[in-house]
Design an enzyme around this catalytic site. Sequence first.
Site, PDB file in Angstrom:
ATOM      1  N   ASP A  16       7.282   3.155   3.183  1.00  0.00           N
ATOM      2  CA  ASP A  16       6.372   4.430   3.213  1.00  0.00           C
ATOM      3  C   ASP A  16       6.404   4.237   4.972  1.00  0.00           C
ATOM      4  O   ASP A  16       6.322   4.939   5.583  1.00  0.00           O
ATOM      5  CB  ASP A  16       5.079   4.698   3.060  1.00  0.00           C
ATOM      6  CG  ASP A  16       4.021   3.849   3.719  1.00  0.00           C
ATOM      7  OD1 ASP A  16       4.565   2.778   3.640  1.00  0.00           O
ATOM      8  OD2 ASP A  16       2.791   3.883   3.475  1.00  0.00           O
ATOM      9  N   SER A  17       7.211   3.082   5.257  1.00  0.00           N
ATOM     10  CA  SER A  17       7.652   2.283   6.965  1.00  0.00           C
ATOM     11  C   SER A  17       8.190   3.623   6.744  1.00  0.00           C
ATOM     12  O   SER A  17       8.896   3.815   8.436  1.00  0.00           O
ATOM     13  CB  SER A  17       8.379   1.197   6.547  1.00  0.00           C
ATOM     14  OG  SER A  17       9.250   1.107   5.822  1.00  0.00           O
ATOM     15  N   ASP A  27       6.821   2.673  -2.575  1.00  0.00           N
ATOM     16  CA  ASP A  27       5.547   2.890  -1.938  1.00  0.00           C
ATOM     17  C   ASP A  27       5.217   4.218  -2.810  1.00  0.00           C
ATOM     18  O   ASP A  27       5.439   5.669  -2.090  1.00  0.00           O
ATOM     19  CB  ASP A  27       6.111   3.191  -1.392  1.00  0.00           C
ATOM     20  CG  ASP A  27       5.175   2.317  -0.160  1.00  0.00           C
ATOM     21  OD1 ASP A  27       4.499   0.821  -0.543  1.00  0.00           O
ATOM     22  OD2 ASP A  27       5.052   1.990   1.400  1.00  0.00           O
ATOM     23  N   LYS A  73       4.442   0.464  -4.978  1.00  0.00           N
ATOM     24  CA  LYS A  73       3.032  -0.792  -4.303  1.00  0.00           C
ATOM     25  C   LYS A  73       2.025   0.752  -4.311  1.00  0.00           C
ATOM     26  O   LYS A  73       2.340   1.461  -3.631  1.00  0.00           O
ATOM     27  CB  LYS A  73       3.826  -1.324  -3.196  1.00  0.00           C
ATOM     28  CG  LYS A  73       3.348  -1.998  -2.479  1.00  0.00           C
ATOM     29  CD  LYS A  73       4.103  -2.852  -1.444  1.00  0.00           C
ATOM     30  CE  LYS A  73       4.598  -1.749  -0.389  1.00  0.00           C
ATOM     31  NZ  LYS A  73       3.198  -1.329   0.289  1.00  0.00           N
ATOM     32  N   GLU A 132      -1.515   0.230  -1.579  1.00  0.00           N
ATOM     33  CA  GLU A 132      -2.157  -0.813  -0.886  1.00  0.00           C
ATOM     34  C   GLU A 132      -3.968  -0.840  -0.482  1.00  0.00           C
ATOM     35  O   GLU A 132      -4.781   0.526  -0.682  1.00  0.00           O
ATOM     36  CB  GLU A 132      -1.797   0.364   0.814  1.00  0.00           C
ATOM     37  CG  GLU A 132      -0.264   0.109   1.673  1.00  0.00           C
ATOM     38  CD  GLU A 132      -0.621   0.297   2.802  1.00  0.00           C
ATOM     39  OE1 GLU A 132      -1.325   1.112   3.213  1.00  0.00           O
ATOM     40  OE2 GLU A 132       1.070   0.532   3.370  1.00  0.00           O
ATOM     41  N   GLU A 185       0.252  -8.807   4.217  1.00  0.00           N
ATOM     42  CA  GLU A 185       1.040  -8.157   5.815  1.00  0.00           C
ATOM     43  C   GLU A 185       0.007  -8.239   6.830  1.00  0.00           C
ATOM     44  O   GLU A 185      -0.946  -8.368   6.868  1.00  0.00           O
ATOM     45  CB  GLU A 185       0.938  -6.873   4.985  1.00  0.00           C
ATOM     46  CG  GLU A 185       1.806  -6.391   7.251  1.00  0.00           C
ATOM     47  CD  GLU A 185       2.052  -4.921   6.727  1.00  0.00           C
ATOM     48  OE1 GLU A 185       2.083  -3.938   5.821  1.00  0.00           O
ATOM     49  OE2 GLU A 185       3.052  -4.493   7.975  1.00  0.00           O
TER      50      GLU A 185
HETATM   51  O1  KIV Z   1       6.546   0.613   4.543  1.00  0.00           O
HETATM   52  C1  KIV Z   1       6.621  -0.672   4.460  1.00  0.00           C
HETATM   53  O2  KIV Z   1       7.758  -0.893   4.986  1.00  0.00           O
HETATM   54  C2  KIV Z   1       5.931  -1.866   3.702  1.00  0.00           C
HETATM   55  C3  KIV Z   1       6.078  -3.173   4.664  1.00  0.00           C
HETATM   56  C4  KIV Z   1       5.311  -3.897   3.348  1.00  0.00           C
HETATM   57  C5  KIV Z   1       7.411  -4.079   4.744  1.00  0.00           C
HETATM   58  O3  KIV Z   1       4.916  -1.655   3.263  1.00  0.00           O
END
Ligand code: KIV
Length: 265
Positions: free
Chosen positions: A45-46, A84, A112, A114, A181
């Site tokens: 999600d970056s 993500d 993924k 968080e 991270e």
């Molecule tokens: O969204 C992202 O790029 C991340 C980082 C860990 C690279 O979650």
Amino acid sequence: MKTIRLPHLFDMKQKREKFCCLTVYDASFANIISGLGVEIVFVGDSLGMVIQGHDSTVPVTVDDIVYHTKQVARGNQNSMLMSDLPFMSYSTTEQALHNAARLMAAGAHIVKLEGGAWLAPAVQALTERGIPVCGHLGLTPQSIHMLGGYKVQGREQTAAQLLKDEAVALQEAGVQLLVLECVPSQLAKDISETLRIPVIGIGAGKDTDGQVLVLHDALGITPGRKPKFSKDFLTGNPAGVNGAIQQFIDEVKSSSFPAAEHEFV
Ligand code: KIV
């Protein structure tokens, strides 16, 4: 080239072989990066920051991740494709199931999310239904407004212990990978040695099982301030983009990246 799946990464951890992960958002880069042998291509999600120009990842939607996952899936050769779950897309188990299914249908092999132990029911529900999950602890950018800034996490003893406990709780809930991270290198080393699942570091020192960078950081093209943990592999590289990616791979595999200057204590 062998298709990368979870057992391969577990095997690499056993053999103490480092693996690589880069964020990728489109088919062309996916083709280059997976062709060079990066084990995980990651639709992070970056993209909200480096592609869309927002100042955080909070505005990213599931539709955005689905759109980019489809592109990366078309370009990917043999890498594992991780996508993500964006902000508030897994705040209930029902949401997690619905949205993770969309990412898997778009081509992801693992999703993924968080957060810590509160995610255990969602992780269990996802993995029971055949959706592998990667956790993400330490600096969790979707919580930037709670954290109060992009700061190193787990420096104090109680915070470090909490992080270790959360990592174990996620593993026990069923996550198959964990991103750490911006945490002190010693803490990341301890967690990587404690867990049986592979741990991927970013700003977490050289002792995690794998390393991830945002592609734009690795190519030195992220606008504004460069994170301390990142490295520009492109500037001055005579072999251009492919050479930069290859250098990232070589330096991760030989444990020369991240170096002391990229670490937090
Ligand atoms: O969204 C992202 O790029 C991340 C980082 C860990 C690279 O979650």
